[in-house]
Design a protein around this motif. Structure first.
Motif, PDB file in Angstrom:
ATOM      1  N   THR A 378     -11.379  56.132  25.928  1.00 14.85           N
ATOM      2  CA  THR A 378     -10.503  56.595  25.879  1.00 14.85           C
ATOM      3  C   THR A 378      -9.981  55.491  26.291  1.00 14.85           C
ATOM      4  O   THR A 378      -8.346  55.341  25.852  1.00 14.85           O
ATOM      5  CB  THR A 378     -10.851  57.702  27.214  1.00 14.85           C
ATOM      6  OG1 THR A 378     -11.662  58.471  27.174  1.00 14.85           O
ATOM      7  CG2 THR A 378      -9.477  57.795  27.374  1.00 14.85           C
ATOM      8  N   TYR A 379     -10.469  54.504  26.472  1.00 14.29           N
ATOM      9  CA  TYR A 379      -9.309  53.692  27.713  1.00 14.29           C
ATOM     10  C   TYR A 379      -8.858  52.227  26.697  1.00 14.29           C
ATOM     11  O   TYR A 379      -7.654  51.772  26.573  1.00 14.29           O
ATOM     12  CB  TYR A 379      -9.339  53.241  29.274  1.00 14.29           C
ATOM     13  CG  TYR A 379      -8.753  54.255  29.718  1.00 14.29           C
ATOM     14  CD1 TYR A 379      -8.126  55.123  29.967  1.00 14.29           C
ATOM     15  CD2 TYR A 379     -10.318  54.524  30.215  1.00 14.29           C
ATOM     16  CE1 TYR A 379      -7.725  55.945  30.890  1.00 14.29           C
ATOM     17  CE2 TYR A 379     -10.699  55.933  31.148  1.00 14.29           C
ATOM     18  CZ  TYR A 379      -9.080  56.714  31.365  1.00 14.29           C
ATOM     19  OH  TYR A 379      -9.209  58.378  32.041  1.00 14.29           O
ATOM     20  N   SER A 380     -10.417  51.471  26.264  1.00 13.72           N
ATOM     21  CA  SER A 380     -10.546  50.060  26.008  1.00 13.72           C
ATOM     22  C   SER A 380      -9.307  50.518  24.360  1.00 13.72           C
ATOM     23  O   SER A 380      -9.212  49.087  23.685  1.00 13.72           O
ATOM     24  CB  SER A 380     -11.771  50.455  25.913  1.00 13.72           C
ATOM     25  OG  SER A 380     -11.888  49.969  26.705  1.00 13.72           O
ATOM     26  N   GLN A 382      -6.732  51.554  23.820  1.00 16.82           N
ATOM     27  CA  GLN A 382      -5.717  52.002  23.808  1.00 16.82           C
ATOM     28  C   GLN A 382      -4.626  50.603  23.565  1.00 16.82           C
ATOM     29  O   GLN A 382      -5.458  49.392  23.327  1.00 16.82           O
ATOM     30  CB  GLN A 382      -4.889  52.366  25.601  1.00 16.82           C
ATOM     31  CG  GLN A 382      -6.060  53.768  25.353  1.00 16.82           C
ATOM     32  CD  GLN A 382      -5.468  54.076  26.836  1.00 16.82           C
ATOM     33  OE1 GLN A 382      -4.614  53.580  27.621  1.00 16.82           O
ATOM     34  NE2 GLN A 382      -5.183  55.610  26.981  1.00 16.82           N
ATOM     35  N   ASP A 383      -3.443  51.399  22.607  1.00 14.75           N
ATOM     36  CA  ASP A 383      -2.638  49.684  22.075  1.00 14.75           C
ATOM     37  C   ASP A 383      -2.222  49.061  23.092  1.00 14.75           C
ATOM     38  O   ASP A 383      -1.899  50.053  24.247  1.00 14.75           O
ATOM     39  CB  ASP A 383      -1.311  49.864  21.178  1.00 14.75           C
ATOM     40  CG  ASP A 383      -0.891  49.495  20.839  1.00 14.75           C
ATOM     41  OD1 ASP A 383      -1.261  47.702  20.527  1.00 14.75           O
ATOM     42  OD2 ASP A 383       0.146  49.673  20.240  1.00 14.75           O
ATOM     43  N   MET A 384      -2.266  47.851  23.874  1.00 17.65           N
ATOM     44  CA  MET A 384      -1.771  46.642  24.788  1.00 17.65           C
ATOM     45  C   MET A 384      -0.154  46.520  24.608  1.00 17.65           C
ATOM     46  O   MET A 384       0.702  46.068  25.618  1.00 17.65           O
ATOM     47  CB  MET A 384      -2.483  46.161  24.983  1.00 17.65           C
ATOM     48  CG  MET A 384      -4.023  46.633  25.573  1.00 17.65           C
ATOM     49  SD  MET A 384      -4.938  45.086  25.473  1.00 17.65           S
ATOM     50  CE  MET A 384      -4.619  44.610  24.130  1.00 17.65           C
ATOM     51  N   ASP A 387       2.069  48.238  27.119  1.00 17.08           N
ATOM     52  CA  ASP A 387       1.982  47.745  29.145  1.00 17.08           C
ATOM     53  C   ASP A 387       2.247  46.292  29.516  1.00 17.08           C
ATOM     54  O   ASP A 387       1.417  45.622  29.110  1.00 17.08           O
ATOM     55  CB  ASP A 387       0.330  48.025  28.872  1.00 17.08           C
ATOM     56  CG  ASP A 387      -0.415  48.147  30.135  1.00 17.08           C
ATOM     57  OD1 ASP A 387       0.046  47.710  30.995  1.00 17.08           O
ATOM     58  OD2 ASP A 387      -1.823  48.272  30.339  1.00 17.08           O
ATOM     59  N   THR A 550     -13.352  44.893  19.066  1.00 15.01           N
ATOM     60  CA  THR A 550     -12.547  45.883  20.115  1.00 15.01           C
ATOM     61  C   THR A 550     -13.492  44.631  21.751  1.00 15.01           C
ATOM     62  O   THR A 550     -14.049  45.709  22.001  1.00 15.01           O
ATOM     63  CB  THR A 550     -11.353  46.339  20.853  1.00 15.01           C
ATOM     64  OG1 THR A 550     -10.616  47.006  20.131  1.00 15.01           O
ATOM     65  CG2 THR A 550     -11.040  46.873  22.426  1.00 15.01           C
TER      66      THR A 550
END
Length: 596
Positions: A378-380, A382-384, A387, A550
């Protein structure tokens, strides 16, 4: 820990001052060196001596070291509640008890042994106290009075007078003694003559009465029986004159002694002030000496535990950084040399079918593994880009490393995230070699020891590993569950995704020890396989495959170290790790069938 009293007999028969300190034995952690750190040792306190053995079972082979406690200095650590240091001259033992109560027990027992040893004991001071006090006082007063005599000429003169009077008095005593001896001889002769006269009177009573106290000599004249006493006395000694002189001499001695006492009393205050001044100088010199010795010991014990990591470390942050960087450089050179000489042994590791890796499992950590997998998916991924909390710290070709700065109680907990693309390998192959414990030591260069504590299933194991120490940082160990999973695609357009997650757990077979600092990890490697269509009717080859990696890491180092050092090391080591590992995977898969 065991205790044994060396005294015997009933309490009524034992002199309280003669009771010996109890013996003490138990396990303490002893600092060995910066390579091995803290090691458990069996320590024995007996007869004013502290000895240690590798273990209790090896006592019969003799101790590995001992300290005589007569001049030992016991120092409880200022911050570590379980640690205390014992120093004798240049020798220092760093010791840690299992809890503060045991540390207090050890310190009190050692102090008791030290207090009852030789001249430092209370009973010894009671026995020798008066003599020591007199000796010390005599030494101090002697040193002071000598200097006073040199300056006090009047006192010296009076002492010289007393010497003269003493000589005169001795001569006078001799003279008087001769006089008394002569008097004793004269009295004896008179008694003898009186006895003879009495005999003559018995024979001639009339003549005796007529003549009185005279007797007739041969020519008929009268002569007194006893001659009158001469003023000179016997042998020409003037008794009266000698007596007057003797009296004058003794009076002079008494007068001079009174004068000396008066002078000494007048100088007592100045002597006391000089003594106090000298004692103060001595105290300052002793303090300076102790301070110098302490600083010298700190320098001489540079490899001691106070120079390892910690918020109270004696080593400066820049020195800490230089030491860590130098140690990492040495490890890199050693690894390069080993890689050039290493001939890798091919290992045929069977790969279970894909459906095994897609199942959740039934072991006791299955639910936790599933929770970690879902969180990472879910979180890893995600495009940064949007952020602002993530900072791009490294960009080398296809590799990008991001960091988010987080600190908790002064400990750096920065999450790291890296993205990378590798050609010619699949996500299954990358995750397989990252998870497979059989080949772990082929590519991982930071591990010192490694073993599988428990196999949970075909796709999950519990692993314990210790990492090579980088001085002055403490050595780390990690205990974690490692699970590999295949993430089933929700639609046909999604790429194949494989994931390996490693997260810390506890296990009875690998409990934390004083030798290492237990670190906590939550790491995931997520790999997606992208396939470009081949030209024409050609089969898919490795040239058509790209693996998008990733890698996320949340590491709690378990102890304090300078934030700048931890961040610099992470920035340096993570890209090297990814390059080293992906190169290993490419080498292992070259010329082999593609494993999707």
């Amino acid at each position: 820990m065991s205790e044994k009293s060396s005294s015997s007999g009933s309490d009524e028969d034992v002199d309280p001052e003669s009771v010996q300190p109890v013996e003490l034995g138990g396990v303490l952690s002893k600092w060995t060196n910066y390579i091995h750190g803290w090691q458990d040792r069996w320590v024995v306190l007996k007869n004013n001596t502290l000895s240690y053995y590798k273990s209790e079972d090896e006592r019969e082979y003799g101790c590995r070291g001992s300290l005589c406690l007569s001049k030992a200095v016991i120092t409880p650590h200022e911050f570590d509640e379980c640690r205390f240091d014992i120093s004798v001259n240049d020798s220092v033992w760093y010791l840690r008890a299992e809890d503060p109560e045991h540390r207090l027990q050890w310190i009190e027992s050692i102090e008791l042994h030290k207090a009852e040893s030789g001249y430092g004991s209370e009973s010894s001071l009671r026995r020798h106290g008066s003599m020591l006090s007199l000796t010390s006082a005599a030494s101090a007063l002697s040193a002071t009075s000598t200097s006073s005599f040199k300056k006090g000429h009047r006192l010296c003169e009076k002492l010289a007078e007393m010497e003269t009077f003493r000589d005169i008095l001795c001569r006078q005593v001799d003279t008087l003694q001769k006089y008394f001896d002569s008097c004793a001889d004269g009295v004896s002769k008179d008694e003898f003559q009186r006895d003879r006269v009495d005999e003559d009177e018995d024979d001639f009573p009339a003549a005796s009465k007529a003549d009185g106290d005279c007797h007739h000599n041969n020519n008929g004249s009268k002569e007194k029986l006893f001659a009158p006493a001469s003023p000179k006395g016997i042998n020409g000694i003037d008794f009266k004159g000698e007596a007057l002189t003797f009296k004058a001499t003794t009076a002079g001695i008494l007068s001079t002694m009174s004068h000396c006492l008066e002078l000494m009393l007048k100088r007592e205050d100045s002597w006391q002030k000089r003594l106090d001044k000298e004692l103060e100088k001595r105290r300052r010199v002793e303090d300076a000496y102790k301070s110098a010795v302490y600083e010298l010991k700190k320098k001489s014990q540079y490899g001691g535990p106070d120079y390892e990591e910690g918020p109270n470390s004696l080593i400066k942050e820049d020195e800490f950084f230089d030491a860590v960087e130098a140690a990492l450089d040495r490890q890199d050179k050693i690894e390069e040399q080993c890689q050039s000489e290493k001939v890798r042994i091919p290992r045929l590791t069977p790969v279970p079918p894909g459906d095994v890796f897609s199942s959740i499992g039934t072991h006791r950590f299955a639910a936790k593994v599933e929770e970690m997998v879902q969180n990472h998916m879910t979180y890893s991924l995600q495009d940064m880009g949007g952020d602002a909390n993530w900072q791009l710290v490294i960009e080398e070709g296809e590799m990008k490393v991001y960091r988010r700065e987080v600190e908790e109680n002064g400990i750096v907990l920065d999450p790291l995230k890296a993205t990378h693309s590798v050609k010619g390998v699949t996500g299954h192959e990358v995750c397989h070699y990252f998870w497979d414990t059989a080949v772990r030591m082929d590519w991982e260069t930071t591990i010192e020891n490694f073993n599988v504590v428990e196999t949970l299933s075909d796709n999950a194991v519990i692993v314990y590993q210790t990492h090579k120490r980088v001085w002055p940082a403490s050595q780390r160990d990690v205990l974690y569950v490692s699970a590999i999973r295949k993430i089933l695609a929700t639609n046909e357009n999604d790429p194949d995704t494989w994931l390996v997650c490693n997260f810390s757990v506890d296990h009875d077979k690998a409990l934390p020890t004083n030798r290492c600092v237990r670190a906590k990890i939550n790491v995931a490697m997520i790999c997606q396989t992208l396939v470009s269509p081949p030209e024409g009717d050609k089969e898919i080859s490795r040239d058509n495959i790209l693996c998008r990696i990733t890698y996320v890491a949340n590491v709690n180092p378990g102890g304090w170290a300078p934030a700048s050092v931890l961040r610099a090391v992470a920035k340096r080591e993570y890209p090297k790790f990814l390059k080293r590992f992906t190169s290993y995977v490419q080498e292992k898969t070259t010329g082999k069938n593609i494993l999707f």
